[in-house]
Design an enzyme around this catalytic site. Structure first.
Site, short mmCIF file in Angstrom:
data_model
loop_
_atom_site.label_atom_id
_atom_site.label_comp_id
_atom_site.label_asym_id
_atom_site.label_seq_id
_atom_site.Cartn_x
_atom_site.Cartn_y
_atom_site.Cartn_z
N ASP A 164 -2.54 -2.57 1.94
CA ASP A 164 -1.41 -3.44 1.52
C ASP A 164 -1.89 -4.73 1.14
OD1 ASP A 164 1.09 -3.71 0.39
OD2 ASP A 164 1.91 -4.78 2.49
N SER A 165 -1.17 -5.64 0.72
CA SER A 165 -1.45 -6.97 0.28
C SER A 165 -0.91 -7.65 1.60
CB SER A 165 -0.49 -7.47 -0.71
OG SER A 165 0.83 -7.52 -0.41
N TYR A 196 0.83 -9.64 -4.02
CA TYR A 196 0.08 -9.29 -5.22
C TYR A 196 1.31 -9.09 -6.57
CZ TYR A 196 -4.06 -6.98 -2.85
OH TYR A 196 -5.10 -6.77 -2.16
N GLY A 197 2.45 -9.11 -6.16
CA GLY A 197 3.40 -8.91 -7.36
C GLY A 197 3.23 -9.70 -8.47
N CYS A 209 1.05 0.18 -0.85
CA CYS A 209 1.46 -0.97 -1.59
C CYS A 209 1.73 -0.31 -3.29
CB CYS A 209 0.48 -1.86 -1.77
SG CYS A 209 0.84 -3.19 -2.87
N ASN A 210 3.32 -0.35 -3.45
CA ASN A 210 3.69 -0.11 -4.69
C ASN A 210 2.82 -0.75 -5.87
OD1 ASN A 210 5.97 0.48 -2.89
ND2 ASN A 210 6.31 1.97 -4.50
N THR A 211 2.85 -2.05 -5.59
CA THR A 211 2.12 -3.01 -6.80
C THR A 211 0.90 -2.57 -6.89
OG1 THR A 211 3.73 -4.83 -5.96
CG2 THR A 211 1.99 -5.35 -7.56
N GLU A 235 6.94 -11.31 5.32
CA GLU A 235 5.53 -11.91 5.80
C GLU A 235 5.77 -12.74 6.88
OE1 GLU A 235 1.90 -11.03 5.21
OE2 GLU A 235 2.79 -9.46 4.08
N CYS A 255 9.03 -1.21 -2.78
CA CYS A 255 8.02 -2.32 -2.20
C CYS A 255 7.97 -1.86 -0.91
CB CYS A 255 8.36 -3.57 -2.47
SG CYS A 255 7.43 -4.70 -1.53
N THR A 256 6.70 -1.70 -0.31
CA THR A 256 6.62 -1.27 1.16
C THR A 256 6.97 -2.22 2.02
OG1 THR A 256 4.26 -1.73 1.13
CG2 THR A 256 4.69 0.38 0.47
N HIS A 257 7.12 -3.56 1.51
CA HIS A 257 7.59 -4.55 2.61
C HIS A 257 9.27 -4.41 2.89
CE1 HIS A 257 3.86 -6.76 1.68
NE2 HIS A 257 4.36 -7.69 2.58
N1 DGL Z 1 3.87 -4.34 -0.29
C1 DGL Z 1 3.68 -4.30 -1.44
C2 DGL Z 1 4.41 -3.57 -2.55
O1 DGL Z 1 4.59 -2.16 -1.96
C3 DGL Z 1 3.34 -5.62 -2.41
C4 DGL Z 1 4.10 -6.82 -2.18
C5 DGL Z 1 3.25 -7.95 -2.74
O2 DGL Z 1 2.16 -8.44 -2.45
O3 DGL Z 1 3.91 -8.66 -3.75
O4 DGL Z 1 4.80 -3.63 -3.65
#
Ligand code: DGL
Length: 272
Positions: free
Chosen positions: A12-13, A44-45, A75-77, A153, A185-187
């Site tokens: 993931d990011s 990453y978004g 990570c969805n992104t 984060e 988003c996994t966060h």
């Molecule tokens: N956890 C990430 C996701 O699922 C990325 C969040 C990011 O880095 O912007 O999209």
């Protein structure tokens, strides 16, 4: 030759993919996992697609160098920007994240479903394809989770700042009569208690980590790659600050573990 004892790679990011790792360990307790957080390049978004592909390529190279037999793009992104590219580039199987619209459509009573994700996840074909396949008969309301990745984060998943940021994201959705919210988003699963508090229980929150873990099991089982050992181990790496990642690991997951470093320019020369 792939060997059942090889670990599963997860990236993931940052710390978000830990919400997926938690589900993977619960589903596949006999597997070893190598988790890498690309914290030096988080978030990453807001990045352009080619940049996310380049970074995902580097994380994949790293995980393959650690012996990964399969990689979960937690990570969805990164899944939206790079999953097709990764599958076309590397010979190992990948499991990626897709916003869980399908189960959400089965839950809604008002017919209004919200999807909370990064700007990157809403770009491109993957999300449009999910809406076209599963969004029939409901209104899908998209909302970028401005500031939420940064809060997670920082380990700030509760308290006034988290509540204010969540409130800003949820207000338009609640005003549109959304009753079911997909965490894209996994966060964001780490913010679920705050999401529930702010929405005063008006939202059913749907997140796909258990389904991703079940899919990972299926992919391994099809190939005869399930590890039969009684209990596996988890190794943690970050391209960012090892101590900060260790603190987040303990705050978010209650796990005390050593975190190893990966050079932030790992795979730097990769051209995509
Ligand atoms: N956890 C990430 C996701 O699922 C990325 C969040 C990011 O880095 O912007 O999209």
């Amino acid at each position: 030759m792939t060997n059942q004892a090889q670990p599963i790679g997860v990236f993931d990011s940052g710390v978000g993919g830990l919400s997926v790792l938690r589900a993977l360990v619960a589903e596949l307790p006999g597997e070893d996992f190598v988790y890498v957080a690309d914290s030096a390049h988080c978030p990453y978004g807001p990045r352009p697609v080619h940049d996310i592909q380049r970074l995902s390529h580097a994380m994949t190279d790293f995980l393959i160098a650690q012996g990964a037999k399969l990689i979960v793009v937690a990570c969805n992104t990164a899944s939206a920007a790079a999953l097709t590219y990764l599958r076309a580039t590397f010979p190992i199987p990948f499991v990626g994240m897709v916003p869980a619209l399908k189960p959400a459509v089965g839950c809604t009573r008002t017919g209004h479903v919200g999807v909370l994700a990064t700007a990157g996840t809403f770009q491109g074909e993957l999300f449009a394809d999910v809406v076209a396949r599963f969004g029939q008969g409901v209104r899908v309301h998209v909302q970028v989770g401005h500031g939420l990745v940064e809060l997670v984060e920082a380990g700030e998943v509760e308290g006034p700042r988290a509540e204010a940021a969540v409130e800003r994201c949820l207000r338009p959705l609640l005003e549109a009569d959304v009753d079911t919210l997909v965490l894209g988003c996994t966060h964001y699963p780490f913010l679920t208690p705050t999401l529930e508090r702010v929405s005063q229980g008006r939202l059913t929150v749907v997140e796909p980590s258990a389904a991703i873990a079940a899919q990972t099991r299926r992919v391994l089982a099809e190939r005869g790659w399930l590890n039969g050992q009684p209990r596996g181990k988890q190794l943690y790496y970050t391209t960012g600050d090892r101590l900060e990642f260790g603190t987040a690991l303990s705050r978010l997951m209650g796990v005390q573990a050593d975190v190893d470093g990966v050079r932030s320019d790992y795979g730097h020369s990769t051209e995509v």
